[in-house]
Write a protein that holds these residues in place. Structure first.
Motif, PDB file in Angstrom:
ATOM      1  N   SER A  23      -0.893 -12.143  33.797  1.00 42.13           N
ATOM      2  CA  SER A  23       0.276 -11.784  34.599  1.00 42.13           C
ATOM      3  C   SER A  23       0.222 -12.345  36.013  1.00 42.13           C
ATOM      4  N   TRP A  25      -0.318 -15.629  38.550  1.00 45.06           N
ATOM      5  CA  TRP A  25      -0.299 -17.084  38.553  1.00 45.06           C
ATOM      6  C   TRP A  25      -0.225 -17.608  39.972  1.00 45.06           C
ATOM      7  N   ARG A  26      -0.549 -18.864  40.108  1.00 45.52           N
ATOM      8  CA  ARG A  26      -0.493 -19.544  41.402  1.00 45.52           C
ATOM      9  C   ARG A  26      -0.031 -20.972  41.139  1.00 45.52           C
ATOM     10  N   SER A  27       0.712 -21.526  42.067  1.00 45.21           N
ATOM     11  CA  SER A  27       1.212 -22.888  41.932  1.00 45.21           C
ATOM     12  C   SER A  27       0.088 -23.896  42.164  1.00 45.21           C
ATOM     13  N   GLN A  68       6.893 -23.335  38.287  1.00 46.85           N
ATOM     14  CA  GLN A  68       7.175 -21.900  38.261  1.00 46.85           C
ATOM     15  C   GLN A  68       7.577 -21.473  36.854  1.00 46.85           C
ATOM     16  N   PRO A  69       6.939 -20.423  36.325  1.00 44.77           N
ATOM     17  CA  PRO A  69       7.282 -19.968  34.977  1.00 44.77           C
ATOM     18  C   PRO A  69       8.623 -19.232  34.958  1.00 44.77           C
ATOM     19  N   ASP A  70       9.288 -19.306  33.799  1.00 46.70           N
ATOM     20  CA  ASP A  70      10.547 -18.587  33.613  1.00 46.70           C
ATOM     21  C   ASP A  70      10.529 -17.981  32.222  1.00 46.70           C
ATOM     22  N   PRO A  71      10.455 -16.652  32.137  1.00 46.13           N
ATOM     23  CA  PRO A  71      10.537 -15.654  33.197  1.00 46.13           C
ATOM     24  C   PRO A  71       9.218 -15.525  33.959  1.00 46.13           C
ATOM     25  N   LEU A  72       9.342 -14.975  35.170  1.00 48.64           N
ATOM     26  CA  LEU A  72       8.148 -14.718  35.972  1.00 48.64           C
ATOM     27  C   LEU A  72       7.349 -13.585  35.348  1.00 48.64           C
ATOM     28  N   PRO A  73       6.031 -13.711  35.298  1.00 52.78           N
ATOM     29  CA  PRO A  73       5.226 -12.612  34.748  1.00 52.78           C
ATOM     30  C   PRO A  73       5.287 -11.390  35.655  1.00 52.78           C
ATOM     31  N   LEU A 104       2.316 -14.551  30.813  1.00 54.37           N
ATOM     32  CA  LEU A 104       2.025 -15.945  30.501  1.00 54.37           C
ATOM     33  C   LEU A 104       1.034 -15.983  29.344  1.00 54.37           C
ATOM     34  N   ALA A 137       5.616 -19.209  29.329  1.00 55.57           N
ATOM     35  CA  ALA A 137       6.066 -17.924  29.873  1.00 55.57           C
ATOM     36  C   ALA A 137       6.784 -17.157  28.771  1.00 55.57           C
TER      37      ALA A 137
END
Length: 192
Positions: A23, A25-27, A68-73, A104, A137
């Motif tokens: 859950s 994450w970092r870019s 960036q994941p979609d949806p955001l965790p 994720l 995601a």
């Protein structure tokens, strides 16, 4: 004495599962921004691996993503369940995932051109995790996730071969077909 003993298996208690839900994450852009300016981008992997080994990168809790994941965790107190492998082949991995919140799915297999992912039969964005791994995601719920490989060079090769076949057929058969379809000149007959 001639007796053979069964081998002992020692499980690695520190090893993480090959597939897991996360859950946090970092870019990767943030990670790359922290690299020394003189360090070439191609050496980012070495720097990342050094951080893993040195303990400055928390790979157990945080996954580094290329976008960036979609949806955001969604973070939460409850532990996320482990995915279940339904198929595990060289060019296809299928998992059943039950997640109580958006998360994720990280698959600790190498990402490479040609890999794609489907969630419940719908094509989704395949994320590159920790510079080399595959991730996707997921929304909360039960999902079937299919990672599959399709070699892009094979499709290109088939397309080029097909175009070559069509051109060859046109060059070989074209003149004969043109003569057949061209109206032939009929001699005029005089009536007298």
């Amino acid at each position: 004495t001639g007796r053979t003993q069964a081998p002992y298996l020692y499980p690695n208690q520190a090893a993480l599962p090959r597939a897991r839900l996360m859950s946090a994450w970092r870019s990767l852009d943030e990670f790359r921004a922290e690299l020394p300016a003189e360090l070439p981008q191609k050496d980012a992997l070495n720097h990342f691996l050094d951080g893993l080994q040195g303990g400055s990168i928390d790979y157990r809790q945080v996954v580094h993503l290329d976008e960036q994941p979609d949806p955001l965790p969604v973070s939460g107190e409850s532990v996320l369940p482990e995915p279940v492998f339904l198929e595990d082949g060289l060019d296809e991995v299928v998992l059943r995932v039950e997640t109580p919140r958006a998360a994720l799915l990280l698959l600790a297999d190498m990402n490479a051109p040609g890999w794609q992912v489907e969630v419940d039969g719908q094509e989704k964005t395949l994320l590159t995790a920790d510079l080399v791994l595959r991730a996707v995601a997921l929304e909360a719920g039960t999902h079937e996730v299919r990672f599959h490989y399709s070699d892009p060079s094979v499709a290109r090769g088939l397309a080029i071969s097909l175009v070559g076949l069509v051109v060859t057929l046109a060059l070989v058969l074209g003149p004969g077909l043109l003569r057949k379809w061209r109206p032939s000149a009929r001699p005029e007959v005089e009536h007298g």
